[in-house]
Each structure stands twice: as structure tokens, then as C-alpha cells.
Write an enzyme that holds these catalytic residues in place. Structure first.
Site, mmCIF file in Angstrom:
data_model
loop_
_atom_site.group_PDB
_atom_site.id
_atom_site.type_symbol
_atom_site.label_atom_id
_atom_site.label_comp_id
_atom_site.label_asym_id
_atom_site.label_seq_id
_atom_site.Cartn_x
_atom_site.Cartn_y
_atom_site.Cartn_z
ATOM 1 N N ASN A 111 -6.959 -14.298 22.142
ATOM 2 C CA ASN A 111 -7.891 -15.799 21.746
ATOM 3 C C ASN A 111 -6.617 -16.789 20.726
ATOM 4 O OD1 ASN A 111 -7.707 -14.414 19.539
ATOM 5 N ND2 ASN A 111 -9.423 -14.647 18.541
ATOM 6 N N GLY A 126 -5.050 1.103 -3.263
ATOM 7 C CA GLY A 126 -5.553 2.438 -1.752
ATOM 8 C C GLY A 126 -4.802 2.652 -0.988
ATOM 9 N N ALA A 130 -7.164 -6.937 19.101
ATOM 10 C CA ALA A 130 -7.960 -6.603 17.659
ATOM 11 C C ALA A 130 -7.188 -7.759 16.080
ATOM 12 C CB ALA A 130 -8.003 -4.964 16.832
ATOM 13 N N TYR A 147 -12.127 -2.879 9.565
ATOM 14 C CA TYR A 147 -11.096 -2.704 9.878
ATOM 15 C C TYR A 147 -11.336 -0.931 10.497
ATOM 16 C CZ TYR A 147 -6.602 -1.901 12.010
ATOM 17 O OH TYR A 147 -5.344 -1.432 13.338
ATOM 18 N N ILE A 200 8.108 -2.392 7.974
ATOM 19 C CA ILE A 200 9.355 -2.444 8.894
ATOM 20 C C ILE A 200 9.442 -4.503 9.350
ATOM 21 C CG2 ILE A 200 10.968 -2.212 10.835
ATOM 22 C CD1 ILE A 200 10.094 0.766 10.972
ATOM 23 N N PHE A 254 1.949 -8.227 19.575
ATOM 24 C CA PHE A 254 3.187 -7.658 19.323
ATOM 25 C C PHE A 254 2.838 -5.979 21.240
ATOM 26 C CE2 PHE A 254 4.453 -3.150 16.575
ATOM 27 C CZ PHE A 254 5.472 -3.045 17.272
ATOM 28 N N LYS A 266 -12.594 0.369 14.250
ATOM 29 C CA LYS A 266 -12.429 1.895 14.884
ATOM 30 C C LYS A 266 -13.005 2.747 15.484
ATOM 31 C CE LYS A 266 -8.400 -0.758 16.049
ATOM 32 N NZ LYS A 266 -7.714 -1.183 17.021
ATOM 33 N N ARG A 321 5.945 6.562 6.264
ATOM 34 C CA ARG A 321 5.509 6.976 6.862
ATOM 35 C C ARG A 321 5.721 7.206 8.306
ATOM 36 N NH1 ARG A 321 2.495 5.488 3.275
ATOM 37 N NH2 ARG A 321 1.311 3.542 3.046
ATOM 38 N N SER A 337 -6.525 3.353 15.320
ATOM 39 C CA SER A 337 -5.367 3.941 14.219
ATOM 40 C C SER A 337 -5.826 4.735 13.085
ATOM 41 C CB SER A 337 -6.098 2.752 13.613
ATOM 42 O OG SER A 337 -5.552 2.434 11.868
#
Ligand code: NAD
Ligand code: UD2
Length: 310
Positions: free
Chosen positions: A34, A274, A78, A145, A190, A13, A149, A213, A120
């Protein structure tokens, strides 16, 4: 002067937009991906300035060959799904951490200095949520994750101090735009909502829809990443990428509804375990370090995502 840039994750993306921008400026681009999530069709089919390597950032030899001869690197490869890292920490660690370490080593080997890195907001965990989160907020990586990072950030900083690497580290909040893959339940909200509205399928909101957000349009992000790539003096600290704006899911749905002249059925379900209630970036450091792009407002970004004119 035309340069050669390596974009890892360039078939994904955000990466494919970065590739487009660099090609449009007349540069040559090498993509290492990949294709686990990305797609060759996100990239131009026949641009002679684009090289595509199908390979894994966890493969040190492959990364070394990809870095050789490049002027700088944009490291975006990633496994971007937090849930995938919870389900399979061992395999995602290869992509999300070992991949970064391989990039650092290959850059040292081939004397390449500048690297733009996609970190992130996940590194903050639940800390600071409820108010705009600044970069000094205590780090609390709650998932593999986020740990990968944050570790990547630390290693980039080590290579900066020890080997003169010039990392430009950006902590993305919620990025959206065309080519974001909506196919997993953990894809960006979204991409899921717009696809379902387009197809007339019911929409699920996890929780009461009042969670917020800080949504950031991909083209605006690409302007910042290019500055990170080209600026003479890079800031050594990581910077948040967000507008310091809170949009609730209800407001998001309203905006999507206005574009479609209505919405399919919306069901409110239990909140996700979470799930962060409010996520919003303090962007003071970003504003100091970089020229802010002209903001693409949410509704305009949605229009572009949906391919609607005007
Ligand atoms: P994406 O899944 O579309 O792009 C990631 C790309 O990396 C894909 O093309 C995938 O095939 C490739 N890839 C994955 N593992 C690889 C490996 N081992 N070797 C080579 N290629 C590999 O996701 P995106 O949203 O474009 O994310 C780009 C970067 O931005 C990621 O590092 C992600 O963690 C980070 N990020 C994204 C967001 C967001 O809101 N989209 C938020 C925070 C951070
Ligand atoms: C984003 C990033 C994640 C990590 C995190 C850091 C994405 C896709 N994920 O997670 O990688 O960086 O920020 O804090 O960018 N929701 C629904 N219905 C749906 C899908 C989602 O209600 O069908 C809700 C979800 O429960 C959450 C909100 O929408 O409350 C946003 O979800 P998301 O997955 O887009 O992003 P987020 O912020 O959880």
C-alpha cells in the site's frame, strides 16, 4: 521452472530485496504493497516479470485477487514500527494481524500452500534477554506489534493443521542493509546512525551504548527466506534469525567511525522506556532447519549499505 510468487510488502526494505532475488532467478513476482512505508522506486521500473498492485493486505478481496494464480507467498507487509503500534493499535492491527488472516484465507481459497512469514524477536518481550534467546523461551508480547506477530504465528499454525498450509515462519532479530528507511526516530539504529554520519549530523545514543543487538545483513536473510520458499519439507516451528552475536552500540559506532574516518558528535541520552538491554538469538534451530548463509560481517554489511567498494 519459472514460478509466480506474491511478495506482500515488496516495495519495502526487506521485501524489495526478496523481489530482486526472485526476479534474478527468472521467476515472476507480484507485489502487493500500500506504499505506506515502501516506495515504488525500490523496485525495478521495467521488468516484464514484475506486477505491482497498490493495495492493502487488510482488504480481503484485494488479497484474494493477489493470491490467485500464485505458486507461493512471501508475507512481509506490516507496519514494522513497534512505536506506531503503541500509538495506533487499531489501525496497525489491520495491517499486522488482519492482513495475515486474509493471506491465510486467500491461500485456502486458491489452494496455495507455501507461505514465508516475517515474525519478530518482539514476541519474546523481555524474556530471556541477557542470554541467547531460543524459540522455546516463554512468549511475552508487550506491544500490539508483538501481539499481532504472535497471533499471526498462531493462525498460520491453525491453517497448517486444518488446511494444509505450509508456513515457514522466521523470527527476525535486527535486520539491516540498503533501503532501510532511516526517516523515523524508530527506524533501525544502523540506518539512522549511518545516515547521520554521512550527513555529519550529531548522533543520539539512548542509554550508555553498552546495550547489544544481534545484527543480521539483509542479503543473508534473503538467502534464508528463499530456502523457506523452496525447501521440500518446511519446519513447522518458527525459527529465530540471528547470528548469536552481541554487538554493542559503542562497537557499532566504532565500526561506522572507522569507515568514515571519524564520527560526528555522539550524545548519550536517557535510555528509551522499555528498551531491551541485550537481544541475541540462539540460532540452533535455524542451523538445523536451514543451510546457514555465509555471514556478511557487520563491517562488510555497513560498506555495502554505504555503497563503498571493497
Ligand atoms: P518496511 O516498512 O520497509 O516494509 C514493510 C512494507 O509493508 C512497506 O513497503 C509498507 O508500505 C508495506 N505495508 C505496510 N502495511 C501494509 C498494508 N496494510 N498493506 C500492504 N502493504 C503494507 O519494513 P521491513 O523492515 O522491510 O519489514 C518487513 C517485515 O519484516 C515486516 O513484517 C516487519 O514487521 C518484519 N520485521 C522486520 C525487522 C527488521 O529488523 N527490519 C525485524 C523484525 C520483523
Ligand atoms: C527491533 C525492531 C523491532 C522489534 C524489536 C524486537 C527494528 C527497527 N526494530 O527493535 O521491530 O522487532 O527489535 O526486540 O528493527 N537507538 C539509539 N539511537 C537511535 C536509535 C536507536 O541509541 O537513534 C538504540 C535503541 O534505543 C536500542 C538500539 O539502538 O537500544 C536498537 O534500536 P532499534 O530501534 O534499531 O531496534 P530494537 O532492537 O529496539
Amino acid at each position: 521452472m519459472s514460478k509466480l510468487f506474491l511478495v506482500t510488502g515488496g516495495a519495502g526494505f526487506i521485501g524489495s530485496h526478496m523481489v530482486d532475488a526472485l526476479l534474478a532467478k527468472g521467476h515472476a513476482v507480484r507485489v502487493l504493497d500500500n506504499l505506506s512505508m515502501g516506495n515504488r522506486s525500490n523496485l525495478p521500473a521495467d521488468n516484464p516479470r514484475l506486477q505491482f498492485i497498490e493495495g492493502d493486505v487488510a482488504d480481503a478481496a484485494c488479497v484474494s485477487a493477489a493470491v490467485e494464480g500464485c505458486d507461493a507467498v512471501v508475507h512481509l507487509a506490516a507496519v514494522a514500527s513497534v512505536q506506531a503500534s503503541v500509538d495506533d493499535p487499531v489501525s496497525t492491527h489491520q495491517s499486522n494481524f488482519v492482513g495475515t488472516l486474509n493471506i491465510c484465507e486467500a491461500m485456502r481459497e486458491h489452494r496455495v500452500k507455501r507461505v514465508v512469514f516475517a515474525s519478530s524477536a518482539a514476541v519474546y518481550g523481555n524474556n530471556g534477554a541477557g542470554q541467547p534467546i531460543d524459540e522455546n523461551t516463554a512468549k511475552s508480547p508487550l506491544t500490539p506489534y508483538a501481539s499481532d506477530k504472535l497471533s499471526s504465528e498462531y493462525y498460520l499454525d491453525f491453517y497448517r493443521r486444518q488446511h494444509g498450509l505450509e508456513p515457514a515462519v522466521f523470527r527476525f532479530f535486527n535486520i539491516f542493509g540498503p533501503r532501510q528507511d532511516p526517516s523515523s526516530p524508530y527506524s533501525g539504529v544502523i540506518s539512522i546512525f549511518t545516515q547521520r554520519a554521512q550527513q555529519g549530523l550529531p548522533i543520539s545514543v539512548f542509554g550508555d551504548g553498552e546495550q547489544t543487538r544481534d545484527f543480521f545483513f539483509v542479503a543473508d536473510l534473503i538467502e534464508l527466506l528463499q530456502q523457506g520458499l523452496f525447501t521440500e519439507q518446511v519446519v513447522s516451528d518458527a525459527v529465530n534469525v540471528g547470528w548469536n552475536q552481541a554487538t554493542s552500540l559503542k562497537q557499532l559506532l566504532e565500526a561506522i567511525g572507522e569507515l568514515f574516518g571519524g564520527l560526528p558528535a555522539v550524545t548519550y541520552l536517557e535510555p528509551r522506556a522499555g528498551d531491551i538491554r541485550h537481544s541475541r538469538a540462539n540460532n540452533d534451530r535455524l542451523k538445523q532447519a536451514y543451510r546457514m548463509p555465509q555471514e556478511t560481517p557487520l563491517k562488510e554489511g555497513l560498506r555495502q549499505l554505504l555503497g563503498l567498494a571493497g
